[in-house]
Motif scaffolding. Structure first.
Motif, PDB file in Angstrom:
ATOM      1  N   PHE A 197       0.828  -1.205   0.000  1.00 49.80           N
ATOM      2  CA  PHE A 197       0.000   0.000   0.000  1.00 49.80           C
ATOM      3  C   PHE A 197       0.861   1.252   0.000  1.00 49.80           C
ATOM      4  CE2 PHE A 197      -2.455   3.244   2.310  1.00 49.80           C
ATOM      5  CZ  PHE A 197      -3.514   3.375   1.427  1.00 49.80           C
ATOM      6  N   ARG A 198       1.896   1.278   0.821  1.00 49.30           N
ATOM      7  CA  ARG A 198       2.780   2.452   0.892  1.00 49.30           C
ATOM      8  C   ARG A 198       3.513   2.668  -0.432  1.00 49.30           C
ATOM      9  NH1 ARG A 198       4.961   1.231   6.912  1.00 49.30           N
ATOM     10  NH2 ARG A 198       3.208   2.189   8.002  1.00 49.30           N
ATOM     11  N   ASN A 199       3.956   1.577  -1.056  1.00 52.71           N
ATOM     12  CA  ASN A 199       4.621   1.703  -2.357  1.00 52.71           C
ATOM     13  C   ASN A 199       3.663   2.249  -3.408  1.00 52.71           C
ATOM     14  OD1 ASN A 199       7.322   0.903  -1.921  1.00 52.71           O
ATOM     15  ND2 ASN A 199       6.687  -1.224  -1.804  1.00 52.71           N
ATOM     16  N   MET A 200       2.417   1.784  -3.394  1.00 46.00           N
ATOM     17  CA  MET A 200       1.425   2.285  -4.352  1.00 46.00           C
ATOM     18  C   MET A 200       1.156   3.766  -4.119  1.00 46.00           C
ATOM     19  SD  MET A 200      -1.414  -0.669  -4.657  1.00 46.00           S
ATOM     20  CE  MET A 200      -0.927  -2.358  -4.457  1.00 46.00           C
ATOM     21  N   GLN A 201       1.029   4.175  -2.871  1.00 41.89           N
ATOM     22  CA  GLN A 201       0.802   5.590  -2.569  1.00 41.89           C
ATOM     23  C   GLN A 201       1.975   6.443  -3.041  1.00 41.89           C
ATOM     24  OE1 GLN A 201       0.039   5.611   1.694  1.00 41.89           O
ATOM     25  NE2 GLN A 201      -2.037   6.318   1.263  1.00 41.89           N
ATOM     26  N   ARG A 202       3.186   6.005  -2.759  1.00 44.75           N
ATOM     27  CA  ARG A 202       4.380   6.757  -3.149  1.00 44.75           C
ATOM     28  C   ARG A 202       4.449   6.913  -4.661  1.00 44.75           C
ATOM     29  NH1 ARG A 202       8.877   4.999  -5.058  1.00 44.75           N
ATOM     30  NH2 ARG A 202       8.535   2.859  -4.389  1.00 44.75           N
ATOM     31  N   LEU A 203       4.214   5.815  -5.383  1.00 44.98           N
ATOM     32  CA  LEU A 203       4.265   5.888  -6.840  1.00 44.98           C
ATOM     33  C   LEU A 203       3.132   6.739  -7.402  1.00 44.98           C
ATOM     34  CD1 LEU A 203       5.306   2.232  -7.647  1.00 44.98           C
ATOM     35  CD2 LEU A 203       6.669   4.294  -7.995  1.00 44.98           C
ATOM     36  N   GLY A 204       1.962   6.689  -6.776  1.00 47.66           N
ATOM     37  CA  GLY A 204       0.861   7.534  -7.202  1.00 47.66           C
ATOM     38  C   GLY A 204       1.213   9.010  -7.088  1.00 47.66           C
ATOM     39  N   ARG A 205       1.852   9.384  -5.974  1.00 47.91           N
ATOM     40  CA  ARG A 205       2.287  10.774  -5.799  1.00 47.91           C
ATOM     41  C   ARG A 205       3.391  11.119  -6.798  1.00 47.91           C
ATOM     42  NH1 ARG A 205       1.899   9.295  -0.399  1.00 47.91           N
ATOM     43  NH2 ARG A 205       4.145   8.948  -0.304  1.00 47.91           N
ATOM     44  N   GLU A 206       4.346  10.205  -6.957  1.00 48.93           N
ATOM     45  CA  GLU A 206       5.483  10.456  -7.841  1.00 48.93           C
ATOM     46  C   GLU A 206       5.049  10.670  -9.296  1.00 48.93           C
ATOM     47  OE1 GLU A 206       9.295   7.869  -9.300  1.00 48.93           O
ATOM     48  OE2 GLU A 206       8.753   7.733  -7.183  1.00 48.93           O
ATOM     49  N   PHE A 207       4.055   9.921  -9.741  1.00 50.17           N
ATOM     50  CA  PHE A 207       3.599  10.019 -11.121  1.00 50.17           C
ATOM     51  C   PHE A 207       2.397  10.958 -11.285  1.00 50.17           C
ATOM     52  CE2 PHE A 207       6.213   6.293 -11.395  1.00 50.17           C
ATOM     53  CZ  PHE A 207       6.730   6.340 -12.689  1.00 50.17           C
ATOM     54  N   GLY A 208       1.967  11.590 -10.212  1.00 53.01           N
ATOM     55  CA  GLY A 208       0.873  12.548 -10.287  1.00 53.01           C
ATOM     56  C   GLY A 208      -0.479  11.918 -10.563  1.00 53.01           C
ATOM     57  N   LEU A 209      -0.740  10.780  -9.946  1.00 56.08           N
ATOM     58  CA  LEU A 209      -1.999  10.073 -10.147  1.00 56.08           C
ATOM     59  C   LEU A 209      -2.951  10.401  -9.000  1.00 56.08           C
ATOM     60  CD1 LEU A 209      -0.501   6.648 -11.224  1.00 56.08           C
ATOM     61  CD2 LEU A 209      -1.505   8.390 -12.694  1.00 56.08           C
ATOM     62  N   GLU A 210      -3.598  11.553  -9.100  1.00 57.62           N
ATOM     63  CA  GLU A 210      -4.528  11.956  -8.061  1.00 57.62           C
ATOM     64  C   GLU A 210      -5.860  11.238  -8.229  1.00 57.62           C
ATOM     65  OE1 GLU A 210      -5.332  14.325 -11.587  1.00 57.62           O
ATOM     66  OE2 GLU A 210      -3.474  14.058 -10.502  1.00 57.62           O
ATOM     67  N   ASP A 211      -6.615  11.180  -7.149  1.00 60.60           N
ATOM     68  CA  ASP A 211      -7.942  10.567  -7.179  1.00 60.60           C
ATOM     69  C   ASP A 211      -8.862  11.434  -8.022  1.00 60.60           C
ATOM     70  OD1 ASP A 211     -10.240   9.119  -6.687  1.00 60.60           O
ATOM     71  OD2 ASP A 211     -10.470   9.832  -4.630  1.00 60.60           O
ATOM     72  N   LEU A 212      -9.493  10.836  -9.009  1.00 57.71           N
ATOM     73  CA  LEU A 212     -10.373  11.588  -9.897  1.00 57.71           C
ATOM     74  C   LEU A 212     -11.750  11.804  -9.301  1.00 57.71           C
ATOM     75  CD1 LEU A 212      -9.425   9.927 -13.291  1.00 57.71           C
ATOM     76  CD2 LEU A 212      -8.581  12.074 -12.334  1.00 57.71           C
ATOM     77  N   ALA A 241      -0.293   5.994 -15.348  1.00 55.19           N
ATOM     78  CA  ALA A 241      -0.672   4.820 -14.560  1.00 55.19           C
ATOM     79  C   ALA A 241       0.093   3.587 -15.026  1.00 55.19           C
ATOM     80  CB  ALA A 241      -2.175   4.572 -14.659  1.00 55.19           C
ATOM     81  N   PHE A 242       0.265   3.441 -16.331  1.00 52.34           N
ATOM     82  CA  PHE A 242       1.019   2.306 -16.863  1.00 52.34           C
ATOM     83  C   PHE A 242       2.477   2.366 -16.420  1.00 52.34           C
ATOM     84  CE2 PHE A 242       3.586   0.308 -20.191  1.00 52.34           C
ATOM     85  CZ  PHE A 242       3.046  -0.967 -20.181  1.00 52.34           C
ATOM     86  N   GLN A 243       3.098   3.542 -16.507  1.00 55.56           N
ATOM     87  CA  GLN A 243       4.491   3.700 -16.083  1.00 55.56           C
ATOM     88  C   GLN A 243       4.648   3.437 -14.584  1.00 55.56           C
ATOM     89  OE1 GLN A 243       7.077   3.934 -18.083  1.00 55.56           O
ATOM     90  NE2 GLN A 243       5.619   3.842 -19.768  1.00 55.56           N
ATOM     91  N   ALA A 244       3.685   3.879 -13.794  1.00 55.52           N
ATOM     92  CA  ALA A 244       3.725   3.605 -12.351  1.00 55.52           C
ATOM     93  C   ALA A 244       3.605   2.109 -12.089  1.00 55.52           C
ATOM     94  CB  ALA A 244       2.607   4.363 -11.644  1.00 55.52           C
ATOM     95  N   ALA A 245       2.764   1.421 -12.846  1.00 49.52           N
ATOM     96  CA  ALA A 245       2.605  -0.027 -12.680  1.00 49.52           C
ATOM     97  C   ALA A 245       3.894  -0.769 -13.042  1.00 49.52           C
ATOM     98  CB  ALA A 245       1.448  -0.535 -13.535  1.00 49.52           C
ATOM     99  N   ILE A 246       4.551  -0.336 -14.105  1.00 51.94           N
ATOM    100  CA  ILE A 246       5.827  -0.949 -14.492  1.00 51.94           C
ATOM    101  C   ILE A 246       6.859  -0.764 -13.387  1.00 51.94           C
ATOM    102  CG2 ILE A 246       7.765  -0.805 -16.122  1.00 51.94           C
ATOM    103  CD1 ILE A 246       5.314  -2.172 -17.290  1.00 51.94           C
ATOM    104  N   ARG A 247       6.948   0.449 -12.843  1.00 55.07           N
ATOM    105  CA  ARG A 247       7.905   0.716 -11.768  1.00 55.07           C
ATOM    106  C   ARG A 247       7.576  -0.113 -10.538  1.00 55.07           C
ATOM    107  NH1 ARG A 247      10.122   5.604  -9.798  1.00 55.07           N
ATOM    108  NH2 ARG A 247      10.376   6.277 -11.935  1.00 55.07           N
ATOM    109  N   PHE A 248       6.271  -0.257 -10.228  1.00 53.52           N
ATOM    110  CA  PHE A 248       5.841  -1.061  -9.078  1.00 53.52           C
ATOM    111  C   PHE A 248       6.305  -2.503  -9.233  1.00 53.52           C
ATOM    112  CE2 PHE A 248       2.729  -3.749  -6.918  1.00 53.52           C
ATOM    113  CZ  PHE A 248       2.781  -3.219  -5.631  1.00 53.52           C
ATOM    114  N   ILE A 249       6.131  -3.078 -10.414  1.00 55.88           N
ATOM    115  CA  ILE A 249       6.557  -4.455 -10.652  1.00 55.88           C
ATOM    116  C   ILE A 249       8.077  -4.569 -10.568  1.00 55.88           C
ATOM    117  CG2 ILE A 249       6.695  -6.259 -12.415  1.00 55.88           C
ATOM    118  CD1 ILE A 249       3.839  -5.447 -13.222  1.00 55.88           C
ATOM    119  N   GLU A 250       8.803  -3.556 -11.068  1.00 57.41           N
ATOM    120  CA  GLU A 250      10.262  -3.564 -10.976  1.00 57.41           C
ATOM    121  C   GLU A 250      10.726  -3.565  -9.529  1.00 57.41           C
ATOM    122  OE1 GLU A 250      11.485  -0.091 -13.069  1.00 57.41           O
ATOM    123  OE2 GLU A 250      11.400  -1.068 -15.033  1.00 57.41           O
ATOM    124  N   GLU A 251      10.074  -2.764  -8.694  1.00 60.29           N
ATOM    125  CA  GLU A 251      10.523  -2.595  -7.313  1.00 60.29           C
ATOM    126  C   GLU A 251      10.042  -3.706  -6.392  1.00 60.29           C
ATOM    127  OE1 GLU A 251       9.372   1.268  -6.002  1.00 60.29           O
ATOM    128  OE2 GLU A 251      10.646   2.284  -7.479  1.00 60.29           O
TER     129      GLU A 251
END
Length: 71
Positions: A27-42, A58-68
């Motif tokens: 959850f913390r990793n998802m939150q961090r990546l959401g902030r980093e990639f500017g994925l605010e709640d719509l 969102a796709f780039q954040a997902a790729i980074r999430f899988i990498e990390e």
């Protein structure tokens, strides 16, 4: 890049963590990546968005999430 054999060895002999700690870390990793990639709640009023930039981020954040974190 870490090899498949190295991952298997780490899974077998690495430190163990509880399910709750694992979930919190995800959850913390998802939150961090959401902030980093500017994925605010719509918000709940936006159910269909044709902004391709948001989808690309969102796709780039997902790729980074899988990498990390891994699969």
């Amino acid at each position: 890049m870490v090899s498949l054999l190295e991952m298997a060895e780490r899974a077998r002999s690495g430190p163990k963590i509880g399910e709750d700690e694992w979930n919190i870390n995800l959850f913390r990793n998802m939150q961090r990546l959401g902030r980093e990639f500017g994925l605010e709640d719509l918000g709940s009023e936006v159910y269909l968005d044709i902004d391709t930039d948001y989808a690309d981020k969102a796709f780039q954040a997902a790729i980074r999430f899988i990498e990390e974190v891994g699969v």
